[in-house]
Enzyme design. Sequence first.
Site, PDB file in Angstrom:
ATOM      1  N   ARG A 182      28.787  24.738 -30.912  1.00  0.00           N
ATOM      2  CA  ARG A 182      28.471  23.471 -30.844  1.00  0.00           C
ATOM      3  C   ARG A 182      29.955  22.790 -30.475  1.00  0.00           C
ATOM      4  O   ARG A 182      30.126  22.067 -29.567  1.00  0.00           O
ATOM      5  CB  ARG A 182      27.891  22.800 -31.846  1.00  0.00           C
ATOM      6  CG  ARG A 182      26.416  22.993 -32.150  1.00  0.00           C
ATOM      7  CD  ARG A 182      25.810  22.070 -33.173  1.00  0.00           C
ATOM      8  NE  ARG A 182      25.775  20.733 -32.757  1.00  0.00           N
ATOM      9  CZ  ARG A 182      25.468  19.678 -33.437  1.00  0.00           C
ATOM     10  NH1 ARG A 182      25.262  19.807 -34.786  1.00  0.00           N
ATOM     11  NH2 ARG A 182      25.304  18.415 -33.142  1.00  0.00           N
ATOM     12  N   CYS A 240      31.727  16.325 -38.684  1.00  0.00           N
ATOM     13  CA  CYS A 240      30.553  17.279 -38.229  1.00  0.00           C
ATOM     14  C   CYS A 240      29.816  16.649 -37.198  1.00  0.00           C
ATOM     15  O   CYS A 240      30.282  16.081 -36.359  1.00  0.00           O
ATOM     16  CB  CYS A 240      29.999  17.767 -39.414  1.00  0.00           C
ATOM     17  SG  CYS A 240      29.460  16.332 -40.424  1.00  0.00           S
TER      18      CYS A 240
END
Length: 285
Positions: A182, A240
């Site tokens: 990601r 995050c």
Amino acid sequence: MNAIISASELASALAGPNPPVLLDVRWQLSVAKAAGEPPFDGRAEYAAGHIPGAVYVDLDRELAGPAGTGGRHPLPDLAEFGAAMRRAGVSAGTPVVVYDGGQGWAAARAWWLLRWTGHPDVRVLDGGLTSWEGRLQSSLPGSARAEGDFEPVPGATGLLDADEAAALARAGVLLDARAGERYRGEVEPIDRVGGHIPGAWSAPTTDNVGPDGRFLPAEELNARFKALGATDDSEVGVYCGSGVSGAHEVLALAVAGIPAALYVGSWSEWSSDPARPVAVGPDPQ
């Protein structure tokens, strides 16, 4: 004070003269809706069996505000958060231990919020419920539980907004706690676009723990973060996807003796604005 507690230490504390308030924060990041599967139900898991005396806390409703421009898990309304903590029995003068199903992300979010709002004594059960070897309770706590007196006062620990995170990526150390793919922008199952904040370093949360889900020893965590440029005399921030797994990284840094701030909006907020720059690939820039 150590930010984590082992199951054996917790058992001793619960049997002692000043037992901690126990919070059960079982939660999972779920993309089950896309597959037509029912979402994870933390309250049902709690009702099926929890550490005796624990009170269930709902991450989505009590540890975060409604999803929106501030990300998927923005800060909760402080009055509502304080009320939820008092209902759970949290007082300023009573220790608190938080646990989840074992991943540690949700427990770390509760730990971070309580620390950020001024509670002086909060720890996370290392390894979560899976590390607990004592009996479990399936009955729900009675209505006789005494309400706590905790009043949240924000600012005790570091908090970053989007602009501050971007500045820290240039002037200090900004760590991206998501999975490497990601970060590199190879996949993005949730947010508008893949990639990372320019200047941020990839530091997946999964590398903070061993195969048993418990944190690595403090010296190993310290070495890991030092290799990424994060030390106890550097300015460190973490983000995050939505401020949950990032809290786990802040907790790991605390175990390593390195203070760090959390960008709560994280990638879900950053990537929602097409005007913000996005970097892809393994290089921070």
